[in-house]
Design a protein around this motif. Structure first.
Motif, PDB file in Angstrom:
ATOM      1  N   TYR A 126       0.872  -1.061  -0.079  1.00 33.86           N
ATOM      2  CA  TYR A 126       0.047  -0.031   0.051  1.00 33.86           C
ATOM      3  C   TYR A 126       0.673   1.237  -0.073  1.00 33.86           C
ATOM      4  O   TYR A 126       0.563   2.263  -0.704  1.00 33.86           O
ATOM      5  CB  TYR A 126      -1.041  -0.054   1.251  1.00 33.86           C
ATOM      6  N   GLY A 127       2.028   1.228   0.884  1.00 28.49           N
ATOM      7  CA  GLY A 127       2.769   2.444   1.135  1.00 28.49           C
ATOM      8  C   GLY A 127       3.538   2.777  -0.479  1.00 28.49           C
ATOM      9  O   GLY A 127       3.517   3.864  -0.998  1.00 28.49           O
ATOM     10  N   LEU A 128       4.064   1.431  -0.847  1.00 26.12           N
ATOM     11  CA  LEU A 128       4.856   1.772  -2.451  1.00 26.12           C
ATOM     12  C   LEU A 128       3.883   2.165  -3.280  1.00 26.12           C
ATOM     13  O   LEU A 128       4.427   2.950  -4.137  1.00 26.12           O
ATOM     14  CB  LEU A 128       5.349   0.353  -2.638  1.00 26.12           C
ATOM     15  N   ALA A 129       2.672   1.641  -3.520  1.00 29.44           N
ATOM     16  CA  ALA A 129       1.854   1.957  -4.482  1.00 29.44           C
ATOM     17  C   ALA A 129       1.320   3.565  -4.411  1.00 29.44           C
ATOM     18  O   ALA A 129       1.372   4.200  -5.450  1.00 29.44           O
ATOM     19  CB  ALA A 129       0.347   1.123  -4.500  1.00 29.44           C
ATOM     20  N   LEU A 130       1.171   3.904  -3.092  1.00 30.81           N
ATOM     21  CA  LEU A 130       0.507   5.450  -2.946  1.00 30.81           C
ATOM     22  C   LEU A 130       1.798   6.277  -3.376  1.00 30.81           C
ATOM     23  O   LEU A 130       1.608   7.280  -3.948  1.00 30.81           O
ATOM     24  CB  LEU A 130       0.358   5.588  -1.542  1.00 30.81           C
ATOM     25  N   GLY A 131       2.955   5.849  -2.904  1.00 33.27           N
ATOM     26  CA  GLY A 131       4.189   6.799  -3.155  1.00 33.27           C
ATOM     27  C   GLY A 131       4.585   6.765  -4.447  1.00 33.27           C
ATOM     28  O   GLY A 131       4.969   7.800  -5.195  1.00 33.27           O
ATOM     29  N   THR A 132       4.311   5.614  -5.233  1.00 31.69           N
ATOM     30  CA  THR A 132       4.895   5.555  -6.678  1.00 31.69           C
ATOM     31  C   THR A 132       3.834   6.625  -7.581  1.00 31.69           C
ATOM     32  O   THR A 132       4.276   7.344  -8.292  1.00 31.69           O
ATOM     33  CB  THR A 132       4.667   4.052  -7.079  1.00 31.69           C
ATOM     34  N   ALA A 133       2.443   6.469  -7.118  1.00 35.21           N
ATOM     35  CA  ALA A 133       1.392   7.143  -7.836  1.00 35.21           C
ATOM     36  C   ALA A 133       1.693   8.840  -7.646  1.00 35.21           C
ATOM     37  O   ALA A 133       1.595   9.482  -8.336  1.00 35.21           O
ATOM     38  CB  ALA A 133      -0.091   6.687  -7.555  1.00 35.21           C
ATOM     39  N   ILE A 190       5.866   5.101   4.618  1.00 31.45           N
ATOM     40  CA  ILE A 190       6.514   3.964   3.663  1.00 31.45           C
ATOM     41  C   ILE A 190       6.177   4.872   2.278  1.00 31.45           C
ATOM     42  O   ILE A 190       7.111   4.819   1.455  1.00 31.45           O
ATOM     43  CB  ILE A 190       5.711   2.717   3.570  1.00 31.45           C
ATOM     44  N   ALA A 191       4.940   5.522   1.929  1.00 24.25           N
ATOM     45  CA  ALA A 191       4.490   6.270   0.970  1.00 24.25           C
ATOM     46  C   ALA A 191       5.486   7.538   0.641  1.00 24.25           C
ATOM     47  O   ALA A 191       6.149   7.716  -0.564  1.00 24.25           O
ATOM     48  CB  ALA A 191       3.297   6.653   1.085  1.00 24.25           C
ATOM     49  N   LEU A 192       5.909   8.201   1.754  1.00 26.90           N
ATOM     50  CA  LEU A 192       6.838   9.196   1.674  1.00 26.90           C
ATOM     51  C   LEU A 192       8.221   8.881   1.429  1.00 26.90           C
ATOM     52  O   LEU A 192       8.727   9.517   0.393  1.00 26.90           O
ATOM     53  CB  LEU A 192       6.835  10.137   2.645  1.00 26.90           C
ATOM     54  N   ILE A 193       8.752   7.803   1.887  1.00 27.51           N
ATOM     55  CA  ILE A 193      10.049   7.205   1.394  1.00 27.51           C
ATOM     56  C   ILE A 193       9.908   6.794   0.104  1.00 27.51           C
ATOM     57  O   ILE A 193      10.919   7.277  -0.665  1.00 27.51           O
ATOM     58  CB  ILE A 193      10.337   6.267   2.334  1.00 27.51           C
ATOM     59  N   ILE A 234      11.056   8.177  -7.069  1.00 31.39           N
ATOM     60  CA  ILE A 234       9.948   8.197  -8.021  1.00 31.39           C
ATOM     61  C   ILE A 234      10.034   9.535  -8.738  1.00 31.39           C
ATOM     62  O   ILE A 234      10.327   9.992  -9.891  1.00 31.39           O
ATOM     63  CB  ILE A 234       8.754   7.833  -7.769  1.00 31.39           C
ATOM     64  N   TYR A 235      10.079  10.480  -7.842  1.00 30.13           N
ATOM     65  CA  TYR A 235       9.762  11.796  -8.267  1.00 30.13           C
ATOM     66  C   TYR A 235      11.272  12.406  -8.865  1.00 30.13           C
ATOM     67  O   TYR A 235      11.375  12.745 -10.439  1.00 30.13           O
ATOM     68  CB  TYR A 235       9.637  12.820  -7.138  1.00 30.13           C
ATOM     69  N   ILE A 236      12.379  12.192  -8.208  1.00 28.79           N
ATOM     70  CA  ILE A 236      13.758  12.855  -8.615  1.00 28.79           C
ATOM     71  C   ILE A 236      13.932  11.963 -10.129  1.00 28.79           C
ATOM     72  O   ILE A 236      14.341  12.820 -10.931  1.00 28.79           O
ATOM     73  CB  ILE A 236      14.642  12.501  -7.585  1.00 28.79           C
ATOM     74  N   ASN A 237      13.742  10.716 -10.158  1.00 27.48           N
ATOM     75  CA  ASN A 237      14.273  10.196 -11.366  1.00 27.48           C
ATOM     76  C   ASN A 237      13.450  10.337 -12.569  1.00 27.48           C
ATOM     77  O   ASN A 237      13.468  10.527 -13.694  1.00 27.48           O
ATOM     78  CB  ASN A 237      14.596   8.641 -11.208  1.00 27.48           C
ATOM     79  N   THR A 238      11.986  10.426 -12.317  1.00 26.82           N
ATOM     80  CA  THR A 238      10.975  10.601 -13.347  1.00 26.82           C
ATOM     81  C   THR A 238      11.199  11.923 -13.970  1.00 26.82           C
ATOM     82  O   THR A 238      11.212  12.103 -15.076  1.00 26.82           O
ATOM     83  CB  THR A 238       9.736  10.411 -13.102  1.00 26.82           C
ATOM     84  N   HIS A 239      11.326  12.822 -12.866  1.00 30.75           N
ATOM     85  CA  HIS A 239      11.713  14.274 -13.245  1.00 30.75           C
ATOM     86  C   HIS A 239      12.813  14.470 -14.212  1.00 30.75           C
ATOM     87  O   HIS A 239      13.023  15.191 -15.211  1.00 30.75           O
ATOM     88  CB  HIS A 239      11.878  15.092 -12.165  1.00 30.75           C
ATOM     89  N   ASN A 240      13.914  13.900 -13.512  1.00 27.43           N
ATOM     90  CA  ASN A 240      15.316  13.819 -14.458  1.00 27.43           C
ATOM     91  C   ASN A 240      15.186  13.060 -16.002  1.00 27.43           C
ATOM     92  O   ASN A 240      15.666  13.837 -16.916  1.00 27.43           O
ATOM     93  CB  ASN A 240      16.304  13.297 -13.960  1.00 27.43           C
ATOM     94  N   GLY A 241      14.363  12.113 -15.974  1.00 22.72           N
ATOM     95  CA  GLY A 241      13.992  11.462 -17.314  1.00 22.72           C
ATOM     96  C   GLY A 241      13.369  12.399 -18.195  1.00 22.72           C
ATOM     97  O   GLY A 241      13.569  12.494 -19.380  1.00 22.72           O
ATOM     98  N   ARG A 248      13.090   1.174  -8.488  1.00 18.87           N
ATOM     99  CA  ARG A 248      14.185   0.325  -7.923  1.00 18.87           C
ATOM    100  C   ARG A 248      14.647   0.657  -6.527  1.00 18.87           C
ATOM    101  O   ARG A 248      14.512   0.228  -5.553  1.00 18.87           O
ATOM    102  CB  ARG A 248      15.310  -0.166  -8.570  1.00 18.87           C
ATOM    103  N   PHE A 249      14.964   2.108  -6.430  1.00 18.82           N
ATOM    104  CA  PHE A 249      15.239   2.791  -5.213  1.00 18.82           C
ATOM    105  C   PHE A 249      13.981   2.819  -4.316  1.00 18.82           C
ATOM    106  O   PHE A 249      13.934   2.806  -3.291  1.00 18.82           O
ATOM    107  CB  PHE A 249      15.768   4.330  -5.516  1.00 18.82           C
ATOM    108  N   ALA A 250      12.721   2.973  -5.142  1.00 17.38           N
ATOM    109  CA  ALA A 250      11.602   3.233  -4.127  1.00 17.38           C
ATOM    110  C   ALA A 250      11.311   1.616  -3.500  1.00 17.38           C
ATOM    111  O   ALA A 250      10.957   1.681  -2.254  1.00 17.38           O
ATOM    112  CB  ALA A 250      10.411   3.542  -4.905  1.00 17.38           C
ATOM    113  N   VAL A 251      11.494   0.792  -4.238  1.00 22.08           N
ATOM    114  CA  VAL A 251      11.143  -0.641  -3.236  1.00 22.08           C
ATOM    115  C   VAL A 251      12.252  -0.820  -2.216  1.00 22.08           C
ATOM    116  O   VAL A 251      11.917  -1.418  -1.120  1.00 22.08           O
ATOM    117  CB  VAL A 251      11.501  -1.797  -4.467  1.00 22.08           C
ATOM    118  N   THR A 252      13.363  -0.790  -2.551  1.00 27.33           N
ATOM    119  CA  THR A 252      14.332  -0.529  -1.207  1.00 27.33           C
ATOM    120  C   THR A 252      13.819   0.312  -0.177  1.00 27.33           C
ATOM    121  O   THR A 252      14.139  -0.126   0.944  1.00 27.33           O
ATOM    122  CB  THR A 252      15.881  -0.311  -1.937  1.00 27.33           C
TER     123      THR A 252
END
Length: 306
Positions: free
Chosen positions: A119-126, A179-182, A187-194, A234-238
């Motif tokens: 749940y935390g990973l899904a919320l943070g990723t979205a 968990i979502a905030l972590i 996700i934000y940093i790497n997607t924004h750079n992409g 990958r970083f978000a999962v860790t």
């Protein structure tokens, strides 16, 4: 394409040598003819090495490291280098795992931990993905969003747990939000750079061809940001696993962390090691799944990884 260019250059070099040899003596021509195949073979070998990168990819290579680590653990326990008081032997961990599974409802604890992490990973990723799109595609969005995100990067999320406890209590809500905030930050940093790394000439071409914005986003922007998003995942999962380990120490009534906390109170080292092994298996399998998705989704991109 690099193969074609190199072979083309090789052909030019050989033809130049032949042209020079035509005006030379017969001995010079024979020497040039003898060295040309050797040069061509060297060039071909260089092309093959460049195409393969550092070496051919070994099948199931991801399992080599964990297998070696397990072998060191087994060997050290058998030889007596690793004392049971320091680290429980692998066979005792397997025995304890069976004990917890049969008599202490280990399956319920595993399910509870996976639910929190999922749940935390899904919320943070979205959340991270949406914020990255808004910030990466709009100057106003970047001005509003990027600054607070960078400020948050300098503040460890785990340091905010006491504040989250005061806001949300010590229930499941606090754990999932942590968990979502972590997970959100990478996700934000790497997607924004992409998004920022997409060549601006594509936008100019889209304007020239009068391509609609929705079509441009689907076929250019999102595929261009996909490598960064998957790297961030990958970083978000860790990070999600790290957050799970910590938040489950806070008044949890179920989960692997709850099991380990009880084991700490009773001095049951083997139970603690079972929990650590489960956390490690969670993280390893999750990262392997993301890498598999990355390999399939980015099959069009040739890298040294293969």
């Amino acid at each position: 394409m690099s193969d074609v260019v190199l072979h083309h250059q090789a052909g030019v070099a050989i033809s130049t040598t032949d042209a020079g040899a035509a005006t030379a003596t017969g001995a010079d021509a024979a020497t040039a003819a003898a060295t040309a195949p050797a040069e061509d073979a060297t060039l071909d070998l260089r092309v093959v090495r460049r195409r393969l990168g550092p070496g051919r990819r070994i099948r199931f290579a991801l399992w080599i490291g964990p297998t070696l680590l397990l072998a060191v653990w087994v060997t050290g326990s058998l030889a007596g280098f690793i004392a049971p008081q320091v680290l429980t032997a692998p066979w005792d961990v397997v025995k304890e795992f069976g004990e917890q599974w049969n008599h202490h409802d280990l399956l319920s604890n595993i399910t509870a931990s996976l639910g929190r992490a999922g749940y935390g990973l899904a919320l943070g990723t979205a959340t991270g993905f949406v914020l990255a799109l808004v910030s990466g595609l709009s100057r106003l969005g970047e001005a509003v969003i990027d600054g607070p995100i960078q400020v948050k990067r300098s503040i460890p999320t785990l340091a905010l747990i006491p504040l989250f406890v005061a806001w949300f209590g010590i229930g499941e809500e606090m754990k999932i939000i942590t968990i979502a905030l972590i997970s959100m930050i990478p996700i934000y940093i790497n997607t924004h750079n992409g998004l920022r790394g997409i060549d601006g000439r594509y936008a100019e071409l889209a304007e020239t061809l009068d391509i609609k914005r929705g079509t441009f986003l689907r076929h250019v922007v999102l595929p261009g940001a996909l490598p960064g998003f998957l790297l961030g995942l990958r970083f978000a999962v860790t990070g999600a696993m790290l957050g799970l380990v910590v938040v489950e120490q806070y008044n949890s009534l179920s989960g692997i962390g709850h099991m380990m906390t009880l084991a700490q109170e009773y001095g049951q080292t083997s139970v603690i090691v079972v929990g650590l092994v489960l956390y490690g298996i969670y993280g390893f399998l999750a990262d392997s799944a993301v890498r598999l998705v990355e390999r399939r989704a980015l099959s069009w991109r040739q890298t040294l990884e293969g």
